[in-house]
Design an enzyme around this catalytic site. Structure first.
Site, short mmCIF file in Angstrom:
data_model
loop_
_atom_site.label_atom_id
_atom_site.label_comp_id
_atom_site.label_asym_id
_atom_site.label_seq_id
_atom_site.Cartn_x
_atom_site.Cartn_y
_atom_site.Cartn_z
N GLY A 11 0.85 -1.20 0.00
CA GLY A 11 0.00 0.00 0.00
C GLY A 11 0.88 1.24 0.00
N ASP A 12 0.23 2.40 -0.12
CA ASP A 12 0.95 3.69 -0.15
C ASP A 12 1.96 3.77 -1.29
OD1 ASP A 12 -0.38 4.38 2.24
OD2 ASP A 12 1.09 3.23 3.37
N GLY A 39 -5.47 5.86 3.08
CA GLY A 39 -5.78 7.10 2.37
C GLY A 39 -4.95 7.26 1.13
N HIS A 40 -5.49 8.01 0.20
CA HIS A 40 -4.73 8.40 -0.99
C HIS A 40 -4.41 9.87 -0.86
CE1 HIS A 40 -5.69 4.79 -3.03
NE2 HIS A 40 -6.95 5.07 -3.22
N THR A 127 -5.81 0.54 12.19
CA THR A 127 -6.04 1.99 12.25
C THR A 127 -7.28 2.29 13.10
OG1 THR A 127 -7.34 1.92 10.25
CG2 THR A 127 -5.00 2.44 9.99
N THR A 238 -5.18 -6.90 5.49
CA THR A 238 -6.45 -6.21 5.69
C THR A 238 -7.58 -7.24 5.53
OG1 THR A 238 -7.66 -4.18 5.18
CG2 THR A 238 -6.79 -5.42 3.29
N THR A 303 -3.52 8.24 9.68
CA THR A 303 -3.13 8.28 11.09
C THR A 303 -1.98 9.24 11.38
OG1 THR A 303 -1.56 6.53 10.66
CG2 THR A 303 -3.74 5.84 11.43
N GLY A 304 -1.22 9.61 10.35
CA GLY A 304 -0.04 10.45 10.55
C GLY A 304 1.14 9.68 11.14
N ASP A 335 11.84 9.92 -8.00
CA ASP A 335 12.59 11.16 -7.77
C ASP A 335 13.23 11.22 -6.39
OD1 ASP A 335 9.66 11.28 -7.44
OD2 ASP A 335 10.10 13.12 -6.35
P1 GDP Z 1 -1.66 5.51 -2.25
O1 GDP Z 1 -2.44 5.15 -1.05
O2 GDP Z 1 -1.14 4.31 -2.97
O3 GDP Z 1 -2.39 6.43 -3.16
O4 GDP Z 1 -0.35 6.28 -1.77
P2 GDP Z 1 -0.23 7.50 -0.75
O5 GDP Z 1 -1.08 8.60 -1.17
O6 GDP Z 1 -0.31 7.07 0.65
O7 GDP Z 1 1.31 7.82 -0.94
C1 GDP Z 1 1.84 8.37 -2.01
C2 GDP Z 1 2.48 9.68 -1.61
O8 GDP Z 1 3.48 9.94 -2.51
C3 GDP Z 1 1.54 10.87 -1.71
O9 GDP Z 1 1.93 11.85 -0.80
C4 GDP Z 1 1.73 11.32 -3.14
O10 GDP Z 1 1.44 12.70 -3.34
C5 GDP Z 1 3.17 11.07 -3.31
N1 GDP Z 1 3.59 10.70 -4.65
C6 GDP Z 1 2.97 9.93 -5.58
N2 GDP Z 1 3.75 9.77 -6.64
C7 GDP Z 1 4.90 10.44 -6.38
C8 GDP Z 1 6.12 10.62 -7.07
O11 GDP Z 1 6.32 10.11 -8.17
N3 GDP Z 1 7.08 11.35 -6.45
C9 GDP Z 1 6.92 11.92 -5.22
N4 GDP Z 1 7.90 12.62 -4.69
N5 GDP Z 1 5.78 11.75 -4.53
C10 GDP Z 1 4.80 11.03 -5.10
#
Ligand code: GDP
Length: 427
Positions: A11-12, A39-40, A127, A238, A303-304, A335
């Site tokens: 995830g994430d 969360g996304h 969570t 999960t 959750t932070g 990156d």
């Molecule tokens: P998800 O649950 O799979 O959608 O993932 P999250 O949202 O928890 O984590 C992805 C985090 O990485 C978010 O803060 C995005 O804005 C950020 N993010 C996604 N793609 C990129 C990337 O290519 N580079 C960087 N630096 N951040 C990214």
């Protein structure tokens, strides 16, 4: 045509960003599993948003966002999220909620908290959003479907009585907590009815018609393969399937309609909750990657809490892509790695002296030690690059090395958090 965006890791991985990006070309975006426990994070012209229940397509005027029957629907959280984006000047999205989706009740959240407390040091790192108690009730056939909000009062109360007879024994005797009352639960359901009524829809019928009309549908997964209850690191998983195949069930569409499966892999690893995590790193090395990771650090969107960090794991990702049925891999957050002189990549697991590249079951996984190969870093900022050939040579080497190890084509490379930070690649 139907496409799915799903996680190949824990995830994430950045699924929200990929979904948001592909939302441009989609008519309908469907959440098909999970709940408000993950969360996304999405960055677009309106700002930065953390979504928990809403599909990532809500920022486009042309898309319909759907909560499928497979989702654990927390109605107050959903409504707060809708209000939250409208308050920030996003046009009110078109949302439909399956009449067969089941609702997270306040007592699911209560049971989640009580059980984690009872388990103490042996807890799952939940969570505490009520997800495990919710899905337990769904499969024990004592959950509440959205459609039931429209039943007559007497039969609904009768069902609540039956559910509470069981819940109250556990509350009083296992957790030593006060019993629940039918009146309170009935009132809670009626509040949900008022909130959800404008959105209720026979989603599978709607999608069937949409498919006949040739609409583009995007299925949006939550978490990743390692958290799947069947194929993940059970029991540290999960409670609903995180696999693209489940998209057909959790949305109510024929499985053969899913033509493209985009497995999202992050260029390094992170995980939340307990469980084996073979390529995990610790100390200053982990702190630095966590601090630099994602967009503003690797901390949970819900959750932070700080995420556990690790190097890229080819064994887990190869397995993760295979179980998802990946037609494409989106390789994200690349990156972030630009600061490293060299980058370790986990290419195998050492289990009792035997090296394997096949992801094992949990009791063996717990014994696995990472086997690393180290690749040279590229030591520069790759944000803003739009063409694959313009990436530094060592960066391309990293991508191609991993692609070979996992055996699935990396067709998208994400080099920044915004929609446009993407490099498309034909393999
Ligand atoms: P998800 O649950 O799979 O959608 O993932 P999250 O949202 O928890 O984590 C992805 C985090 O990485 C978010 O803060 C995005 O804005 C950020 N993010 C996604 N793609 C990129 C990337 O290519 N580079 C960087 N630096 N951040 C990214």
């Amino acid at each position: 045509m139907v496409r799915a965006v799903v996680g190949a890791n824990w995830g994430d991985e950045g699924k929200g960003k990929i979904t948001d990006m592909l939302g441009q070309e989609s008519d309908i975006i469907v959440r098909f599993q999970g709940g408000a426990n993950a969360g996304h994070t999405i960055v677009n012209d309106y700002g930065k948003f953390a979504l928990h229940t809403l599909p990532s397509g809500v920022f486009y005027g042309h898309t319909t966002s759907i909560i499928g029957n497979g989702v654990a629907l927390n109605i107050p959280v959903l409504c707060k999220e809708i209000q939250g984006i409208v308050d920030r000047d996003v046009p009110k999205p078109k949302i439909l909620i399956s009449d067969r989706a089941q609702m997270v009740m306040s007592y699911h959240i209560l049971f989640d908290k009580l059980e984690e407390e009872r388990l103490g040091g042996k807890s799952f790192g939940s969570t505490k959003s009520g997800i495990a108690p919710f899905y337990s009730d769904k499969y024990a056939k004592i959950g509440f479907q959205v459609s039931e909000l429209f039943r007559d009062e007497a039969s609904l109360r009768d069902k609540i009585d039956g559910v509470l007879a069981q819940k109250n024994v556990i509350l009083e005797h296992l957790y030593h907590a006060p019993a629940l009352k039918t009146d309170d639960i009935y009132k809670e359901l009626m509040e949900y009815k008022e909130l959800v009524e404008p959105y209720v829809c026979d989603v599978s019928a709607y999608l069937w018609e949409a498919l006949k009309e040739g609409k583009n549908i995007l299925l949006e997964g939550q978490l990743g393969t390692m958290k799947d209850p069947d194929h993940g690191i059970y029991p540290m998983v999960t409670s609903s399937s995180t696999l693209a195949a489940y998209g057909a069930i959790g949305a109510g569409i024929p499985p053969y309609e899913i033509k493209q499966i985009i497995a999202v892999c992050k260029a390094y690893s992170s995980a939340v909750g307990a469980g084996a995590f073979v390529s995990e790193i610790f100390g200053e090395e982990a702190d630095e990657l966590r601090r630099r990771g994602g967009d503003g650090g690797e901390f949970g969107a819900t959750t932070g809490r700080p995420r556990r960090m690790g190097w890229f794991d080819c064994v887990a990702s190869k397995y993760g892509c295979r179980l998802q049925g990946a037609t494409d891999v989106a390789f994200t957050v690349l990156d972030v790695l630009g600061y490293l002189d060299e980058i370790p990549v986990c290419v195998g697991y050492d289990i009792d002296g035997q090296i394997t590249t096949e992801f094992p079951t949990t009791h063996l996984l717990e014994k696995a030690k990472p086997v690393y190969e180290t690749l040279p870093g590229w030591k520069c900022d790759i944000r803003g690059i739009r063409r694959y050939e313009e990436l530094p040579e060592n960066c391309r080497r990293y991508i191609e090395f991993i692609e070979k190890q996992i055996g699935f084509p990396i067709t998208m490379i994400s080099n920044g958090p915004s929609r446009d930070d993407i490099i498309r690649r034909t393999v």
